[in-house]
Structure formats: C-alpha cells, structure tokens
Design an enzyme around this catalytic site. Structure first.
Site, PDB file in Angstrom:
ATOM      1  N   MET A 174       0.823  -1.208   0.000  1.00  0.00           N
ATOM      2  CA  MET A 174       0.000   0.000   0.000  1.00  0.00           C
ATOM      3  C   MET A 174       0.859   1.261   0.000  1.00  0.00           C
ATOM      4  O   MET A 174       0.598   2.210  -0.741  1.00  0.00           O
ATOM      5  CB  MET A 174      -0.944  -0.004   1.212  1.00  0.00           C
ATOM      6  N   GLY A 175       1.890   1.265   0.859  1.00  0.00           N
ATOM      7  CA  GLY A 175       2.732   2.448   0.987  1.00  0.00           C
ATOM      8  C   GLY A 175       3.397   2.808  -0.328  1.00  0.00           C
ATOM      9  O   GLY A 175       3.324   3.960  -0.786  1.00  0.00           O
ATOM     10  N   ASN A 222      11.510   3.259   5.407  1.00  0.00           N
ATOM     11  CA  ASN A 222      11.013   1.943   5.785  1.00  0.00           C
ATOM     12  C   ASN A 222      11.953   1.354   6.837  1.00  0.00           C
ATOM     13  O   ASN A 222      13.174   1.560   6.760  1.00  0.00           O
ATOM     14  CB  ASN A 222      10.953   1.017   4.558  1.00  0.00           C
ATOM     15  N   ARG A 223      11.381   0.658   7.810  1.00  0.00           N
ATOM     16  CA  ARG A 223      12.192   0.085   8.904  1.00  0.00           C
ATOM     17  C   ARG A 223      13.367  -0.712   8.347  1.00  0.00           C
ATOM     18  O   ARG A 223      14.506  -0.519   8.746  1.00  0.00           O
ATOM     19  CB  ARG A 223      11.299  -0.796   9.779  1.00  0.00           C
ATOM     20  N   SER A 262      -9.278   2.799   0.896  1.00  0.00           N
ATOM     21  CA  SER A 262      -9.819   1.577   0.305  1.00  0.00           C
ATOM     22  C   SER A 262      -9.526   1.514  -1.183  1.00  0.00           C
ATOM     23  O   SER A 262      -9.555   2.524  -1.876  1.00  0.00           O
ATOM     24  CB  SER A 262     -11.334   1.501   0.506  1.00  0.00           C
ATOM     25  N   LYS A 280     -14.326   3.502   7.372  1.00  0.00           N
ATOM     26  CA  LYS A 280     -13.617   2.502   6.557  1.00  0.00           C
ATOM     27  C   LYS A 280     -13.949   1.086   7.047  1.00  0.00           C
ATOM     28  O   LYS A 280     -14.133   0.161   6.242  1.00  0.00           O
ATOM     29  CB  LYS A 280     -12.099   2.758   6.621  1.00  0.00           C
ATOM     30  N   HIS A 300     -17.318   0.236   5.838  1.00  0.00           N
ATOM     31  CA  HIS A 300     -17.153  -0.036   4.400  1.00  0.00           C
ATOM     32  C   HIS A 300     -16.720  -1.489   4.202  1.00  0.00           C
ATOM     33  O   HIS A 300     -17.264  -2.206   3.365  1.00  0.00           O
ATOM     34  CB  HIS A 300     -16.113   0.928   3.809  1.00  0.00           C
ATOM     35  N   ASN A 301     -15.726  -1.921   4.983  1.00  0.00           N
ATOM     36  CA  ASN A 301     -15.243  -3.304   4.834  1.00  0.00           C
ATOM     37  C   ASN A 301     -16.334  -4.299   5.207  1.00  0.00           C
ATOM     38  O   ASN A 301     -16.472  -5.337   4.554  1.00  0.00           O
ATOM     39  CB  ASN A 301     -14.015  -3.538   5.717  1.00  0.00           C
ATOM     40  N   GLU A 325     -18.598  -4.531   2.402  1.00  0.00           N
ATOM     41  CA  GLU A 325     -17.907  -5.316   1.362  1.00  0.00           C
ATOM     42  C   GLU A 325     -18.099  -6.822   1.631  1.00  0.00           C
ATOM     43  O   GLU A 325     -18.399  -7.586   0.705  1.00  0.00           O
ATOM     44  CB  GLU A 325     -16.429  -4.916   1.399  1.00  0.00           C
ATOM     45  N   TYR A 326     -17.967  -7.216   2.883  1.00  0.00           N
ATOM     46  CA  TYR A 326     -18.205  -8.623   3.241  1.00  0.00           C
ATOM     47  C   TYR A 326     -19.628  -9.016   2.834  1.00  0.00           C
ATOM     48  O   TYR A 326     -19.853 -10.093   2.280  1.00  0.00           O
ATOM     49  CB  TYR A 326     -18.114  -8.823   4.761  1.00  0.00           C
ATOM     50  N   LYS A 385      -9.548 -10.828   7.553  1.00  0.00           N
ATOM     51  CA  LYS A 385      -8.497 -10.187   8.337  1.00  0.00           C
ATOM     52  C   LYS A 385      -9.026  -9.567   9.626  1.00  0.00           C
ATOM     53  O   LYS A 385      -8.262  -9.167  10.484  1.00  0.00           O
ATOM     54  CB  LYS A 385      -7.796  -9.121   7.499  1.00  0.00           C
ATOM     55  N   ARG A 442     -39.377 -13.757  30.324  1.00  0.00           N
ATOM     56  CA  ARG A 442     -38.398 -13.061  31.178  1.00  0.00           C
ATOM     57  C   ARG A 442     -38.991 -12.744  32.542  1.00  0.00           C
ATOM     58  O   ARG A 442     -38.331 -12.823  33.573  1.00  0.00           O
ATOM     59  CB  ARG A 442     -37.914 -11.775  30.489  1.00  0.00           C
TER      60      ARG A 442
END
Ligand code: NBP
Length: 471
Positions: free
Chosen positions: A14-15, A33-34, A129, A183, A186-187, A190-191, A261, A447
């Site tokens: 992504m980066g 970057n590390r 996204s 976001k 949104h995911n 998407e599912y 994920k 109840r």
C-alpha cells in the site's frame, strides 16, 4: 536536500503505491522503511527518476519535510503503528501532522489522537480503500481528525483520491476515529456484498446448473443494470477465466475456504455493542468462518443428508431475474443496516457523519464502488434525518416490487438445501422491521416468569411496569 510535501513510512504494497500516486500528482515525497533494504530497492526501482526522496534514518526523513510536517504511517495495523509514533514524537514539532493510513481499529485512533494532541501534534486516522490498484491510481479516502489538521492535508488527499463523476472520493469524515470507523463499516459492507453475490451463484447453481460461461453472461448482464458495481463486474470476469493446466473454469478449482483479516468482525462486534441489527454482514462473517471448517463440512456431508430435491421446472430466465431482484433487495437491506450503524456511532462519538457524503466517496476507488451509491446520496439529500434507507421512497419501492421474487428465491434455496444466510437474514430483517407486532410479548412474559424482569401492557400507559406471579 529537497524539502518534501509529505513523508510516508512503510513501503509495503500500500505504501509504495500511495507514494507513486502522490508523486504522479505533483507532490514530492520523502520515504522511509524500517528495513533499509526495502527503501533501497524502491529507490532503485519504481521510485527512480521521480520526486521521491529515500531516507535511511527517521531523522533524515523528518528533516526532509516542509512544515508543518505531514507524515503518513503505512505499516501493519496494531503495535507497529504505536512503535512508529513513539519514534516520531521526539523528532516532530507542535503543529506537525501524523497520519495513519492503515486499517487501524477506530478506538486505537481515538487513543492516539488524544495522546498526540497533548503533545501539540495533529493525528489523522485515514481509511484508504481500493487495495494495491486503488492506492496507485486513486483510492477512496476516509479521513478522520481535527478540522485544522484537515486544512493542511486536504490538498494532498483530495488530489490523490479516485474521482467519481468529477468529484474526489475523499471528504473529511469527522474527528478522531471517524475515518477509520467509516472505513471499517465499508469493509463490513464489502463482506455483505461478496457473500450476497456468492449466495446468488449458489442458488443459480443448485437450481439451474449453469455453465461458467453462462454465469459470466448473467453477471455481465446484471452489471448493465442497477447492480452495476466493481464486485459484480469482477465476478463476471472471474467466471470467464480458464485454468491453463486443465482447461476448466478456474473458479471451480479454488478451495471453498474463505479467509478474513478482522474488520468484518470488528464491524459486527461494535454493531452488537450499540444494539444495532447488522444481520446481513454478521451472516457474511459467519459464512466465512463456516466455510473455513472444510474438513468438518466434508465429514458432515457424509452423514447429514439434505432434502430430496426435484429439478427446477420453471422458466429459466424468470428465475435468473428473480435471483437478481433478491440480490438487489438484500443488498439494500445490508446498506440500510450499515448506515444505521454509522448513525449510531456518529451519535455516540459526536462525529456528525454526513451519510450522503459517505455514499458519494464510495462511488470510486474502493471495492464497494457501485452505481446505486448515487441513490443513497440522493436519499440522504432528500432527508438528512432519514432513520432507515428502506423508508426512502426509491428504496422502499424497489423492495416492495422485488418482494415476491425475493421470497421465491429464499424459499427455493431452503427447498434445495442451499444455505443462503445473508439473503435470509436480509428478508427476516425486512419482515421484522415492518412488523407492527413481533412475538416479543411472549419473550417478555418468559423473562418475567423466570427473572421477574416485568413487562409493559398494551392497554396501560407506556413506562408502567407489571409483574405476575406465574407459579
Ligand atoms: P503490511 O500490513 O503488510 O505491513 C508491512 C509494513 O509494515 C512494512 O513496511 C514493514 O516494515 C512495516 N512494519 C511492521 Br510489519 N512492523 C513495523 C514496526 N514495528 N516498525 C516499523 N515498521 C513496521 O503492509 P500493507 O499490506 O501495505 O498494508 C499497510 C496498511 O494498509 C495495513 O494497515 C493494512 O491493513 C492497510 N490496508 C491494506 C490494503 C491491502 O490491500 N493490502 C488495503 C487497504 C488498507 P519492514 O519492511 O521493515 O518489515
């Protein structure tokens, strides 16, 4: 060293692509970057000859940025984000802006925003996204943070975002965790979309047994109507792909075990916490979990028979149209539930989310991009206080018109022993939401019976509670 407009830490998929997107839009970008070898490889490869400044230490990276410094973190969500923030703090100055563009949990974003605010730093949680291609060519971007910080970063993010019908797919969502929350939902949506498509496929297979080529044609046709969307489009294309080794449709050779994920589970978990029904997305998450129990399912298939099935004898095209209608109606319910969740979270956290804006920035760049999002924007423009999308006249009419087909398809799935959890959950939500009376009267009696929880009576004023000695 050249002073860069923005800096980005984390040169994974992504980066890297976001940096190239920024550079292609005329921004100069410092990168770090590390693992230095990753930076070097990028500098010598895709970044070569572009306005991208590779930095091998964080000190050099921070020193390369114009003030106020804008630093985007694009590392693995969770502890790595905190680790990078801790390394950055001593190097930054009040007014600088730290942006987390990963899939962070919104509560982490809220915590980080508060923490950095105490140090005079702005913190933005930015939902991005569109995967690799979106990052490179223009994603849908959902930023959350202070209005002041937004002023400083807006020119960059609105420029690198996807464009839909002339408008950038990027708007300021609200404060602190608002962007990451939107976001996340949104995911979740998407599912839901993906599961609904898979159920349409399963029902068509069980009833009509179409070839992969025929399925490609059906989905391509659907993509010319109201279902026009990225996911329907790629589904049609998937059915056309043949395996070079066997010549068979590739999709038939793929193991039926779905991965995930976690953002779907987060979405469902928080909806439940807020008492928001999110049954379509919840069904989608569960369907993925069940699919992953492949060995157990294979064993169960040997000992748990389904119904005796008679071949479908009705009109083929009429059934295809009915499945399309059921898919669209279920999709509307899924979005209706997702937007109710956004409304509840907005009220809980004081975000003042603009639902019309949210639907409009999902029209381009992201996985759920679809023509029908315009209809959602229109619905919220007509009535910003709309309680539920299915009460909007446009969506109400579609659902009412699709109802007979929708019910027929769910019945067919049940009759054929095909699991259609998301279709069924959507229909059950519709039937519950429109019910003047549900069987919860009996539930309240139960109840009260075992726990003296009391109940209200239809024939007495609201708020008056009664208890019966049942035994
Ligand atoms: P990954 O999520 O695979 O993360 C890899 C990057 O994190 C590498 O640059 C790695 O550096 C760095 N990193 C790690 Br791991 N631990 C670190 C630490 N302690 N300190 C510093 N850096 C560390 O990358 P990605 O797939 O590009 O995704 C980035 C973010 O974007 C994630 O939050 C992801 O969920 C989100 N996202 C991904 C997609 C997608 O399609 N992939 C789409 C939308 C959003 P190293 O090279 O030194 O190991």
């Amino acid at each position: 060293m050249r002073q860069c407009d923005i800096g980005l830490i984390g040169l994974a998929v992504m980066g890297e692509n976001l940096v190239l997107n920024m550079a292609s839009k005329g921004f100069s970008v410092a990168v770090y970057n590390r693992t230095t070898a990753v930076t070097d490889r990028f500098a010598e490869g895709r970044a070569k000859g572009k306005a991208i400044v590779p930095c091998r230490t964080l000190e050099a990276f921070v020193g390369a940025l114009v003030r106020p410094r804008k630093v985007q973190i694009m590392v693995k969500a969770g502890a790595p984000v905190d680790a990078v923030i801790e390394q950055l703090i001593p190097l930054l100055e009040p007014g600088d802006i730290v942006i987390d563009g990963g899939n962070s949990l919104w509560t982490d974003t809220q915590r980080r925003e508060k923490y950095l605010k105490e140090k005079g730093l702005h913190f933005f949680g930015v939902g991005v996204s569109g995967g690799e291609e979106g990052a490179l060519k223009g994603p849908s971007i959902m930023p959350g943070g202070s209005a002041e910080g937004w002023q400083a970063i807006a020119p960059i993010y609105t420029r690198i975002a996807a464009v839909a019908e002339g408008e950038p797919c990027c708007r300021h969502m609200g404060t602190d965790g608002a962007g990451h929350y939107v976001k996340m939902v949104h995911n979740g949506i998407e599912y839901g979309d993906m599961q609904l498509i898979c159920e349409a496929y399963a029902i068509l297979q069980a009833t009509l047994n179409p070839s992969a080529d025929e399925l490609a044609g059906i989905f391509a046709e659907w993509n010319r109507g109201e279902l026009d969307s990225f996911l329907i489009d790629i589904t049609a294309k998937i059915f056309t792909r043949k395996d070079p080794e066997t010549g068979r449709p590739l999709v038939d050779l793929i193991v039926d075990k779905a991965g995930q994920k976690g953002t779907g589970k987060w979405t469902v978990g928080h909806a439940t916490e807020m008492a928001v029904p999110l049954s379509v997305i919840a069904s989608a998450v569960e369907a993925r979990i069940l699919s992953s129990l492949k060995a157990e399912r294979v064993a169960a298939s040997q000992v748990l028979p389904g119904p005796a099935v008679t071949p479908y004898a009705g009109d083929r095209q009429a059934l295809i149209d009915a499945v399309r209608d059921a898919l669209y109606a279920s999709k509307i319910i899924s979005y209706a539930q997702g937007f109710v969740q956004l409304g509840a979270a907005s009220a809980l956290y004081g975000w003042h989310l603009n639902f019309g804006d949210i639907a409009s920035i999902w029209r381009g760049g992201c996985i759920i991009r679809a023509r029908f999002l315009n209809r959602i924007t229109e619905a919220y423009r007509r009535d910003p206080a709309l309680k539920n999308l299915i009460l909007d006249p446009y969506f109400r009419d579609i659902i009412v018109q699709s109802q007979a087909n929708w019910r027929q398809v769910v019945q067919l799935a049940i009759g054929h022993g095909v699991a259609a959890p998301a279709f069924s959950a959507a229909l059950a939500y519709f039937d519950s939401y429109r019910a003047e009376r549900l069987p919860a009267n009996l539930l309240q009696a139960q109840r009260d019976y075992f726990g003296a929880h009391t109940y209200e009576r239809l024939d007495k004023p609201e708020g008056e509670h009664f208890h019966t000695e049942w035994f």
